[in-house]
Design an enzyme around this catalytic site. Structure first.
Site, short mmCIF file in Angstrom:
data_model
loop_
_atom_site.label_atom_id
_atom_site.label_comp_id
_atom_site.label_asym_id
_atom_site.label_seq_id
_atom_site.Cartn_x
_atom_site.Cartn_y
_atom_site.Cartn_z
N CYS A 2 0.86 -1.17 0.00
CA CYS A 2 0.00 0.00 0.00
C CYS A 2 0.90 1.22 0.00
O CYS A 2 1.60 1.49 0.97
CB CYS A 2 -0.90 0.00 1.24
SG CYS A 2 -1.98 1.45 1.35
N GLU A 103 -3.42 1.05 -5.95
CA GLU A 103 -2.40 0.06 -6.29
C GLU A 103 -2.12 0.17 -7.77
O GLU A 103 -2.99 0.54 -8.56
CB GLU A 103 -2.87 -1.34 -5.91
CG GLU A 103 -1.77 -2.39 -5.93
CD GLU A 103 -0.59 -2.00 -5.05
OE1 GLU A 103 0.39 -1.45 -5.62
OE2 GLU A 103 -0.65 -2.23 -3.84
#
Length: 216
Positions: A2, A103
């Site tokens: 992340c 992402e």
């Protein structure tokens, strides 16, 4: 992994979700990046407190803040082995409020950003670790890392890892339970989620507006 996330919930929503009293100064953020400030929820006495911390865990024994950029994520499989994570996992766990995260999917020479969130659009929490670092001169700095694990089936099409999402029923367990119990919560989130490509403007940390979360 992340590397960016966003938090668009209102202060009232955050107070209600996490049972905290503060949050009045929070504003929507659409592109929270490493070393930037974001709220975390910690255990305080018999209740919970909302604090503002710097993303990128810096252990109390560190000489300076230079480790932060390398410590934004704590792999679930390493939290009991790596000294920088082990102490915080044992005694300083936190919840990291989020509305979604980004992402990047690699396709040839291009990396396409995607936003990932709950299908319901609800506010949620990443499993986090926090630490307090004190310089020789100046005020202490509180920092945090987001714990990651193997991606679920949906997210694995984009990336092999994802942040650990803690279900509301497990918030207190994550904050205060034994290490063994807490570790059982570090699993891929399998409830309804959505994923969609978004503008590559998210690559620029100076961009922070609602257009970043608009699907292409």
């Amino acid at each position: 992994m992340c590397g960016r996330f966003y938090l668009t919930a209102t202060p009232a929503e955050i107070r209600k979700k996490f049972k905290v009293d503060d949050g009045r100064d929070l504003v929507p953020r659409y592109n929270i990046a490493p070393t930037q400030l974001s709220p975390i929820v910690v255990e305080v006495g018999r209740g919970r407190g909302l604090r503002t911390a710097r993303w990128g865990l810096v252990p109390s024994w560190s000489r300076d803040l230079s480790l932060a950029a390398q410590m934004i994520n704590a792999p679930a499989e390493a939290i009991e082995d790596k000294p920088a994570f082990r102490t915080s996992f044992h005694a300083q766990r936190c919840l990291v409020p989020a509305s979604g995260y980004y992402e990047w999917q690699t396709k040839g020479a291009k990396k396409q950003p995607h936003k990932i969130a709950l299908r319901s659009g609800a506010l949620f929490a990443f499993a986090g670790l926090w630490a307090r670092w004190a310089p020789e001169i100046g005020e202490p700095v509180e920092t945090f890392a987001i714990i990651t694990t193997q991606a679920n089936k949906l997210v694995s099409d984009v990336h092999q890892h994802m942040p650990v999402i803690i279900a509301p029923a497990d918030y207190q367990r994550w904050l205060t339970a034994s290490d063994q119990t807490a570790k059982r919560l570090l699993v891929p989130y399998i409830s309804g989620m959505t994923i969609a490509p978004v503008s590559d403007r998210v690559n620029n940390i100076k961009d922070d507006d609602v257009g970043l979360i608009a699907p292409l």
